[in-house]
Design an enzyme around this catalytic site. Sequence first.
Site, PDB file in Angstrom:
ATOM      1  N   LYS A 156     -34.182  21.103  -3.150  1.00 30.56           N
ATOM      2  CA  LYS A 156     -33.381  20.104  -3.865  1.00 30.56           C
ATOM      3  C   LYS A 156     -32.267  19.586  -2.960  1.00 30.56           C
ATOM      4  O   LYS A 156     -31.518  20.378  -2.379  1.00 30.56           O
ATOM      5  CB  LYS A 156     -32.782  20.742  -5.137  1.00 30.56           C
ATOM      6  CG  LYS A 156     -32.258  19.713  -6.114  1.00 30.56           C
ATOM      7  CD  LYS A 156     -31.752  20.392  -7.370  1.00 30.56           C
ATOM      8  CE  LYS A 156     -30.853  19.446  -8.143  1.00 30.56           C
ATOM      9  NZ  LYS A 156     -30.162  20.114  -9.233  1.00 30.56           N
TER      10      LYS A 156
ATOM     11  N   HIS B  54     -16.729  22.198 -15.512  1.00 31.16           N
ATOM     12  CA  HIS B  54     -17.289  23.545 -15.321  1.00 31.16           C
ATOM     13  C   HIS B  54     -16.208  24.599 -15.581  1.00 31.16           C
ATOM     14  O   HIS B  54     -16.468  25.617 -16.230  1.00 31.16           O
ATOM     15  CB  HIS B  54     -17.783  23.728 -13.878  1.00 31.16           C
ATOM     16  CG  HIS B  54     -19.001  22.935 -13.514  1.00 31.16           C
ATOM     17  ND1 HIS B  54     -19.051  22.110 -12.423  1.00 31.16           N
ATOM     18  CD2 HIS B  54     -20.228  22.859 -14.087  1.00 31.16           C
ATOM     19  CE1 HIS B  54     -20.258  21.563 -12.329  1.00 31.16           C
ATOM     20  NE2 HIS B  54     -20.987  21.991 -13.340  1.00 31.16           N
TER      21      HIS B  54
ATOM     22  N   ARG C 176     -22.229  18.679 -23.180  1.00 31.54           N
ATOM     23  CA  ARG C 176     -21.275  17.580 -23.302  1.00 31.54           C
ATOM     24  C   ARG C 176     -21.688  16.684 -24.457  1.00 31.54           C
ATOM     25  O   ARG C 176     -21.216  16.825 -25.562  1.00 31.54           O
ATOM     26  CB  ARG C 176     -21.203  16.793 -21.974  1.00 31.54           C
ATOM     27  CG  ARG C 176     -20.444  17.510 -20.882  1.00 31.54           C
ATOM     28  CD  ARG C 176     -20.737  16.929 -19.549  1.00 31.54           C
ATOM     29  NE  ARG C 176     -22.180  16.919 -19.315  1.00 31.54           N
ATOM     30  CZ  ARG C 176     -22.765  16.679 -18.154  1.00 31.54           C
ATOM     31  NH1 ARG C 176     -22.037  16.381 -17.125  1.00 31.54           N
ATOM     32  NH2 ARG C 176     -24.070  16.723 -18.022  1.00 31.54           N
TER      33      ARG C 176
ATOM     34  N   SER D 255     -20.964  16.346 -12.088  1.00 28.89           N
ATOM     35  CA  SER D 255     -20.868  16.374 -10.623  1.00 28.89           C
ATOM     36  C   SER D 255     -21.425  15.077 -10.054  1.00 28.89           C
ATOM     37  O   SER D 255     -20.860  14.511  -9.111  1.00 28.89           O
ATOM     38  CB  SER D 255     -21.658  17.558 -10.057  1.00 28.89           C
ATOM     39  OG  SER D 255     -21.130  18.766 -10.527  1.00 28.89           O
TER      40      SER D 255
HETATM   41  O1  PNS Z   1     -26.408  22.420 -12.703  1.00 30.66           O
HETATM   42  P1  PNS Z   1     -27.836  22.235 -13.075  1.00 30.66           P
HETATM   43  O2  PNS Z   1     -28.568  21.544 -11.950  1.00 30.66           O
HETATM   44  O3  PNS Z   1     -28.005  21.534 -14.388  1.00 30.66           O
HETATM   45  O4  PNS Z   1     -28.474  23.701 -13.243  1.00 30.66           O
HETATM   46  C1  PNS Z   1     -29.840  23.855 -13.486  1.00 30.66           C
HETATM   47  C2  PNS Z   1     -30.263  25.330 -13.353  1.00 30.66           C
HETATM   48  C3  PNS Z   1     -29.828  25.898 -12.019  1.00 30.66           C
HETATM   49  C4  PNS Z   1     -29.633  26.135 -14.457  1.00 30.66           C
HETATM   50  C5  PNS Z   1     -31.817  25.381 -13.481  1.00 30.66           C
HETATM   51  O5  PNS Z   1     -32.385  24.433 -12.644  1.00 30.66           O
HETATM   52  C6  PNS Z   1     -32.396  26.745 -13.140  1.00 30.66           C
HETATM   53  O6  PNS Z   1     -32.146  27.725 -13.789  1.00 30.66           O
HETATM   54  N1  PNS Z   1     -33.234  26.799 -12.067  1.00 30.66           N
HETATM   55  C7  PNS Z   1     -33.865  28.004 -11.593  1.00 30.66           C
HETATM   56  C8  PNS Z   1     -35.375  28.006 -11.911  1.00 30.66           C
HETATM   57  C9  PNS Z   1     -35.593  28.289 -13.381  1.00 30.66           C
HETATM   58  O7  PNS Z   1     -35.497  29.425 -13.812  1.00 30.66           O
HETATM   59  N2  PNS Z   1     -35.859  27.226 -14.174  1.00 30.66           N
HETATM   60  C10 PNS Z   1     -35.960  27.295 -15.623  1.00 30.66           C
HETATM   61  C11 PNS Z   1     -37.280  27.778 -16.132  1.00 30.66           C
HETATM   62  S1  PNS Z   1     -38.681  27.010 -15.425  1.00 30.66           S
END
Ligand code: PNS
Length: 172
Positions: free
Chosen positions: A42, A18, A91, A129
């Site tokens: 979650k 990150h 990645r 992670s």
């Molecule tokens: O680190 P991650 O878990 O891969 O991050 C995922 C994240 C937080 C970017 C994604 O889950 C997110 O943006 N969630 C908020 C809800 C949202 O807007 N989802 C995308 C469109 S439905």
Amino acid sequence: MKRIAIYPGSFDPITNGHLDILERGLKLFDKIIVAILHNPGKESLFTVEERIHMLKVSLKKIKNVEIDTFAGLLVDYAAKRKSHAILRGMRAVSDFEYEFQLALMNRRLDREIQTVFLMTGLRWIFTSSSIIKEAARFGGNINGMVPPIVNQKLKEKFGFNSNSKHNGSVAP
Ligand code: PNS
């Protein structure tokens, strides 16, 4: 006009991968807002407060970064913060499908916001992670894969101390 990007994620916990993306992003943007998703639905290892603390310590020396949390839709948060860019790290090919879906859904939800993908440094290509937590859970050596504060907090969480048999400094 300041170029501001949102770098969203769970950051459960932040890894050196990150940090790599963040540092690369800061070469393109004037400011990056690291936005932790606050999602009570979650399951996470660390609380949002613990994640904020680890981010604060890890990013102490990095300028032009803000740490924040958000709930709900990412595009709504980005618009609220007057940002037109979402930063995501890529990645391997395995990331592509999910990232593609996320980016296209976000674009459909708000056409003003673009997703910018940056390739992670080769040395972080296999880190996440989740895999780091898995190794740490069983006392594996994660030195050099996460900031020192995260290494310490993972050990505390899983009840290991620095004398654990896998805690040598072996390069991956
Ligand atoms: O680190 P991650 O878990 O891969 O991050 C995922 C994240 C937080 C970017 C994604 O889950 C997110 O943006 N969630 C908020 C809800 C949202 O807007 N989802 C995308 C469109 S439905």
